[in-house]
Design an enzyme around this catalytic site. Structure first.
Site, PDB file in Angstrom:
ATOM      1  N   TYR A 169      -0.592  10.920   1.459  1.00  0.00           N
ATOM      2  CA  TYR A 169       0.120   9.814   2.099  1.00  0.00           C
ATOM      3  C   TYR A 169      -0.838   8.642   2.229  1.00  0.00           C
ATOM      4  O   TYR A 169      -2.013   8.823   2.548  1.00  0.00           O
ATOM      5  CB  TYR A 169       0.607  10.247   3.497  1.00  0.00           C
ATOM      6  CG  TYR A 169       1.259   9.134   4.296  1.00  0.00           C
ATOM      7  CD1 TYR A 169       2.499   8.623   3.927  1.00  0.00           C
ATOM      8  CD2 TYR A 169       0.628   8.593   5.419  1.00  0.00           C
ATOM      9  CE1 TYR A 169       3.100   7.601   4.666  1.00  0.00           C
ATOM     10  CE2 TYR A 169       1.232   7.575   6.168  1.00  0.00           C
ATOM     11  CZ  TYR A 169       2.467   7.081   5.781  1.00  0.00           C
ATOM     12  OH  TYR A 169       3.065   6.080   6.505  1.00  0.00           O
ATOM     13  N   ASP A 264      -8.931   7.018  -0.138  1.00  0.00           N
ATOM     14  CA  ASP A 264      -8.269   6.620   1.099  1.00  0.00           C
ATOM     15  C   ASP A 264      -8.795   7.527   2.200  1.00  0.00           C
ATOM     16  O   ASP A 264      -8.424   8.690   2.319  1.00  0.00           O
ATOM     17  CB  ASP A 264      -6.748   6.754   0.941  1.00  0.00           C
ATOM     18  CG  ASP A 264      -6.006   6.382   2.220  1.00  0.00           C
ATOM     19  OD1 ASP A 264      -6.672   6.077   3.232  1.00  0.00           O
ATOM     20  OD2 ASP A 264      -4.765   6.408   2.205  1.00  0.00           O
ATOM     21  N   LYS A 292      -7.730   3.649  11.657  1.00  0.00           N
ATOM     22  CA  LYS A 292      -7.754   3.550  13.113  1.00  0.00           C
ATOM     23  C   LYS A 292      -9.028   4.029  13.813  1.00  0.00           C
ATOM     24  O   LYS A 292      -9.356   3.557  14.905  1.00  0.00           O
ATOM     25  CB  LYS A 292      -6.556   4.320  13.654  1.00  0.00           C
ATOM     26  CG  LYS A 292      -6.344   5.670  12.942  1.00  0.00           C
ATOM     27  CD  LYS A 292      -4.865   5.988  12.741  1.00  0.00           C
ATOM     28  CE  LYS A 292      -4.696   7.151  11.765  1.00  0.00           C
ATOM     29  NZ  LYS A 292      -3.409   7.217  11.132  1.00  0.00           N
TER      30      LYS A 292
HETATM   31  C1  LIG Z   1      -4.577   8.711   4.498  1.00  0.00           C
HETATM   32  C2  LIG Z   1      -3.763   7.662   5.173  1.00  0.00           C
HETATM   33  N1  LIG Z   1      -3.681   6.451   4.627  1.00  0.00           N
HETATM   34  C3  LIG Z   1      -2.997   5.447   5.222  1.00  0.00           C
HETATM   35  C4  LIG Z   1      -2.343   5.648   6.413  1.00  0.00           C
HETATM   36  C5  LIG Z   1      -1.623   4.529   7.083  1.00  0.00           C
HETATM   37  O1  LIG Z   1      -2.254   4.176   8.267  1.00  0.00           O
HETATM   38  P1  LIG Z   1      -1.462   3.429   9.455  1.00  0.00           P
HETATM   39  O2  LIG Z   1      -0.469   4.387   9.983  1.00  0.00           O
HETATM   40  O3  LIG Z   1      -2.527   3.062  10.434  1.00  0.00           O
HETATM   41  O4  LIG Z   1      -0.837   2.225   8.848  1.00  0.00           O
HETATM   42  C6  LIG Z   1      -2.400   6.897   7.008  1.00  0.00           C
HETATM   43  C7  LIG Z   1      -1.718   7.155   8.287  1.00  0.00           C
HETATM   44  O5  LIG Z   1      -1.897   8.149   8.918  1.00  0.00           O
HETATM   45  C8  LIG Z   1      -3.117   7.933   6.376  1.00  0.00           C
HETATM   46  O6  LIG Z   1      -3.208   9.155   6.916  1.00  0.00           O
END
Ligand SMILES: Cc1ncc(COP(=O)(O)O)c(C=O)c1O
Length: 464
Positions: A169, A264, A292
């Site tokens: 994700y 990521d 975050k």
């Molecule tokens: C691996 C990964 N990338 C991107 C995101 C998106 O982050 P956000 O929810 O802070 O927009 C998440 C959210 O949990 C994530 O787990």
């Protein structure tokens, strides 16, 4: 799965929760009242879908406060928290150092839309201790970080297609709300209404840990793939740990094809060491995204790369990316305080050791009781699989009825003062504030809950 078992575990929002504890359910009156009200304000009563408890029994708990490794709901029930705001609270809730730094900075104003020294301070702290990136840009969420990294990769390579993996994700931007269609290498199918098919056509989706599919993708779309994006520690669909060799293979195939490799690390960053998964595996990606955890619980994201690649970002280059609240002083202050603590000697080794001990207590219990349950972990991230498999590295390895068991366990744990994120696909997190004693107590409670859940299901199966 047997129909009778399905019935015991069936449900979702609004279902009668199954009380396996023999004790009366904890009071949820105030949470229930707040949820009813919230439903009149927000779609589904929430501001992010997973919070709606659709994958577990009952309705959402409204959290009133957090301190250390505990949270309290609106009815005053106390829980040991393994969600930790989905990961960023590596120091636990309401950490004094983070709170004091944020409070100090807030006395001077909260947002200027102009540069502040705090941005330099946090950037220096990160870059000095992370050899994998040389320049960075702060944004306000993980989604924004990933979306910007994809645009950067496309601008840099002058190619349009990106390749992602089923089971990873990357936030909710259009190019990434794409899932695999049928076939080895597929143009994705959108996984949300409102995403144009033409966007999904630029995203290729392959299974994790499948070199053949990857080779085929590069043969079919030679010189068209701007980037491969992967969660190097996939943690959004269970914890799908990859072999280092596979990640090295991704590095190799990207280098050979002039494709950028994006890690990521919104979950793994600063969790499995200060240098995240790149440092853990010793692999140099081209771009890394973080989320975050950099904001110590406040909304921050970031992407970083070499100075050369980052020079493509505006105003230096022509890849446009901006944000009114990017690098805002309050979030920077929280990040500085939190990441400074993470640099403390022994911080990560202590956290990892605590996590390993916690996990092995659960696994020892489960294997002696012969339960179809195994806990996996890396750094301070862990996940419960309801399976006998020794390794789970792709979504297709997850047992079909796993989530039904998780639902039963989740409910039983809430009844016994333990809070997990409300989905069996989500991982759990241990923070610095989870003491050894608390973890021992939590492990005992989880073992007892597992016993109740497995007894219940076994009993029902026997009744068929
Ligand atoms: C691996 C990964 N990338 C991107 C995101 C998106 O982050 P956000 O929810 O802070 O927009 C998440 C959210 O949990 C994530 O787990």
């Amino acid at each position: 799965m047997l129909d009778s078992l399905k019935k015991i575990f069936s449900g979702g929002e609004g279902d009668e929760p199954v009380n396996t504890t023999g004790k009366p359910d904890i009071s949820r009156e105030k949470s229930a009242e707040l949820y009813e009200k919230a439903k009149t304000y927000f779609p589904g009563g929430v501001n992010s879908p997973v919070r709606a408890f659709r994958s577990v029994y009952g309705t959402p708990l409204f959290i009133e406060k957090g301190d250390g490794c505990h949270v309290w709901d609106a009815d005053g029930n106390q829980f040991i928290d393994f969600c930790c705001s989905w990961g960023p609270l590596i120091l636990g809730h309401n950490n004094a150092k983070v709170r004091e730094k944020v409070t100090e900075v807030m006395q001077k104003g909260m947002s200027f839309g102009a540069p502040t020294a705090l941005e330099n301070e946090l950037a220096e702290l990160i870059l000095k201790h992370n050899k994998f990136i040389k320049k960075l840009r702060f944004v306000s969420s993980g989604t924004e970080a990933v979306m910007s990294a994809i645009r950067l990769a496309r601008g840099y390579t002058k190619r349009d297609k990106i390749l992602k993996f089923e089971g990873c994700y990357h936030g909710h931007s259009d190019s990434l709300l794409v899932k695999a269609g049928s076939g080895l290498v597929t143009f994705g199918e959108t996984s949300s209404a409102g995403v144009p098919k033409s966007f999904a056509d630029e995203t290729i989706v392959v299974a994790l840990n499948d070199r053949g599919a990857l080779q085929k993708a590069f043969e079919e779309f030679k010189d068209q793939i701007a980037a491969i994006i992967i969660e190097p520690i996939p943690a959004n669909n269970g914890l799908l740990l990859q072999d280092k060799e596979y990640l090295e293979y991704l590095r190799e195939i990207c280098t050979q094809n002039g494709t950028l490799l994006i890690f990521d690390e919104v979950i793994s960053g600063f969790r499995v060491g200060f240098e995240g998964a790149a440092g853990h595996y010793g692999i140099q990606p081209d771009i890394i995204t973080y989320g975050k955890i950099i904001g110590g619980g406040l909304p921050v994201g970031m992407y970083g790369s070499s100075a050369k690649i980052m020079s493509f970002i505006s105003p230096e280059g022509n890849v446009y990316q901006a944000g009114t609240l990017s690098g805002n002083p309050v979030a920077m202050a929280a990040g500085i305080a939190q990441l400074t603590e993470c640099l403390r000697d022994g911080f990560y080794s202590e956290l990892e050791e605590k996590t390993k001990n916690f996990i092995s207590t659960l696994n020892d219990f489960s294997s002696s009781a012969k339960y179809s349950f195994k806990a996996f972990s890396i750094g301070s991230i862990f996940w419960f699989a309801f399976s006998e498999k020794k390794k789970i590295s792709a979504s297709s390895d997850i047992d079909a009825d796993s989530m039904n068991y998780f639902k039963a366990l989740h409910h039983d744990l809430l009844e016994n003062g333990i809070y997990f994120g409300p989905s069996g696909y989500e991982v759990g997190f241990i923070s610095d504030a989870h003491s050894k004693e608390i973890l021992k107590d939590a492990a005992e409670k989880i073992c007892t809950s597992l016993e109740r859940v497995f007894k219940k299901s076994a009993k029902r199966i026997a009744e068929v």
